[in-house]
Scaffold this motif. Structure first.
Motif, short mmCIF file in Angstrom:
data_model
loop_
_atom_site.label_atom_id
_atom_site.label_comp_id
_atom_site.label_asym_id
_atom_site.label_seq_id
_atom_site.Cartn_x
_atom_site.Cartn_y
_atom_site.Cartn_z
N GLN A 120 126.56 -44.00 123.24
CA GLN A 120 126.56 -43.36 124.63
C GLN A 120 126.81 -41.93 124.65
O GLN A 120 127.91 -41.52 124.29
CB GLN A 120 127.38 -44.05 125.65
N LEU A 121 125.73 -41.01 124.66
CA LEU A 121 126.01 -39.67 124.70
C LEU A 121 126.33 -39.23 125.78
O LEU A 121 125.77 -39.71 126.96
CB LEU A 121 124.59 -38.89 124.28
N ILE A 122 127.80 -38.47 126.03
CA ILE A 122 128.03 -38.02 127.31
C ILE A 122 128.05 -36.55 127.42
O ILE A 122 128.27 -35.66 126.48
CB ILE A 122 129.57 -38.54 127.24
N SER A 123 127.67 -36.38 128.61
CA SER A 123 127.75 -34.78 129.12
C SER A 123 129.10 -34.42 129.43
O SER A 123 129.60 -33.16 129.16
CB SER A 123 126.87 -34.69 130.51
N ASN A 124 129.55 -35.20 130.31
CA ASN A 124 131.16 -34.74 130.66
C ASN A 124 131.95 -36.24 131.26
O ASN A 124 131.14 -36.83 131.72
CB ASN A 124 131.22 -33.64 131.80
N LEU A 125 133.14 -36.11 130.99
CA LEU A 125 133.79 -37.21 131.70
C LEU A 125 135.20 -37.14 132.26
O LEU A 125 135.85 -35.88 132.09
CB LEU A 125 134.06 -38.25 130.19
N SER A 126 136.03 -38.15 132.75
CA SER A 126 137.14 -38.05 133.30
C SER A 126 137.84 -39.20 133.33
O SER A 126 137.04 -40.35 133.18
CB SER A 126 137.29 -37.56 134.66
N ILE A 127 139.04 -39.38 133.11
CA ILE A 127 139.98 -40.69 133.43
C ILE A 127 140.05 -41.21 134.69
O ILE A 127 140.61 -40.37 135.49
CB ILE A 127 141.19 -40.58 132.42
N ILE A 157 136.88 -44.74 132.09
CA ILE A 157 136.21 -43.71 131.90
C ILE A 157 135.10 -43.38 132.86
O ILE A 157 134.06 -44.16 132.87
CB ILE A 157 135.94 -43.51 130.50
N ASP A 158 135.09 -42.51 133.58
CA ASP A 158 133.89 -41.94 134.49
C ASP A 158 133.26 -40.87 133.87
O ASP A 158 133.92 -39.74 133.27
CB ASP A 158 134.63 -41.40 135.77
N PHE A 159 131.76 -41.14 133.54
CA PHE A 159 131.21 -40.13 132.73
C PHE A 159 129.74 -40.23 133.27
O PHE A 159 129.47 -40.66 133.86
CB PHE A 159 131.15 -40.35 131.08
N ILE A 160 129.16 -38.84 132.93
CA ILE A 160 127.84 -38.56 133.19
C ILE A 160 127.00 -38.42 131.74
O ILE A 160 127.27 -37.70 131.07
CB ILE A 160 127.37 -37.05 134.04
N PRO A 161 126.04 -39.28 131.57
CA PRO A 161 125.50 -39.36 130.50
C PRO A 161 124.83 -38.06 130.17
O PRO A 161 124.11 -37.17 130.82
CB PRO A 161 124.27 -40.54 130.50
#
Length: 200
Positions: free
Chosen positions: A154-161, A173-177
């Motif tokens: 899974q490639l991720i643009s940005n993330l947060s816990i 983990i909350d992320f935007i692909p």
């Protein structure tokens, strides 16, 4: 052999200067839940300025997208898997496309091991055109029960816990692909997620 990164970009190019055409970016990735099921995850990013907005009441407009996803087993003894989804935009006071937000959705579909013909059909409900975005691909789900294996990447643009899980998160983990397979020079860090199964 499973392909570890599958990035599909559906773009219906303009057929005239007056035609507004739906644009949807889709990642699809294969995952497993050990001792339970395997599933394919579709991550859909619909560009808000490519959707047609129609009146829903006297003061607001809304867009609607229909997505049909089907899996035809190459083994004819297995049943067809078919799913239909409807995605609605927020309501807006006008139809000025430049002010419309993009829409991000996640679709997870359980499928048994096997080889399938994947067919995706995406349609803007309000479009006067008869054309829809279409994609066909052969996929191979092959997670063996009890064997150590690895998911797609899974490639991720940005993330947060997160403190709590939601439909768009994994492992808190909350992320935007990252909806591309190209990284420009200004990106110096690669963020990705992958799952490893049955390591006990």
């Amino acid at each position: 052999m499973r392909r570890y990164i599958n990035t599909l970009i559906f773009i219906l190019f303009s057929i005239s200067a007056w035609t507004q055409n739906l644009q949807v970016n889709i990642n699809y990735l294969l995952f497993s839940i050990p001792n339970d099921t395997n599933y394919i995850e579709f991550q859909c990013l619909t560009l808000g300025n490519s959707i047609r907005y129609t009146p829903v009441d006297e003061q607001s407009y809304q867009g609607n997208i229909n997505i049909n996803i089907s899996f035809t087993p190459l083994d004819s003894s297995k049943p067809l898997i078919s799913n239909k989804y409807s995605i609605q935009t927020n309501k807006y006071a006008d139809t000025i496309t430049s002010t419309k937000e993009n829409i991000y959705n996640v679709i997870r579909i359980p499928i048994p091991n096997g080889q399938y013909g994947l067919h995706v059909n995406i349609k803007d409900v309000a479009s006067s055109e008869n054309t829809a975005l279409e994609f066909n691909e052969t996929i191979f789900m092959d997670y063996a029960k009890g064997n150590m294996d690895i998911s797609d990447i899974q490639l991720i643009s940005n993330l947060s816990i997160l403190d709590e899980m939601d439909d768009f998160s994994k492992h808190n983990i909350d992320f935007i692909p990252y909806f591309s397979n190209f990284y420009p020079e200004n990106i110096s860090n690669l963020t990705f997620l992958s799952e490893i199964y049955n390591t006990d």
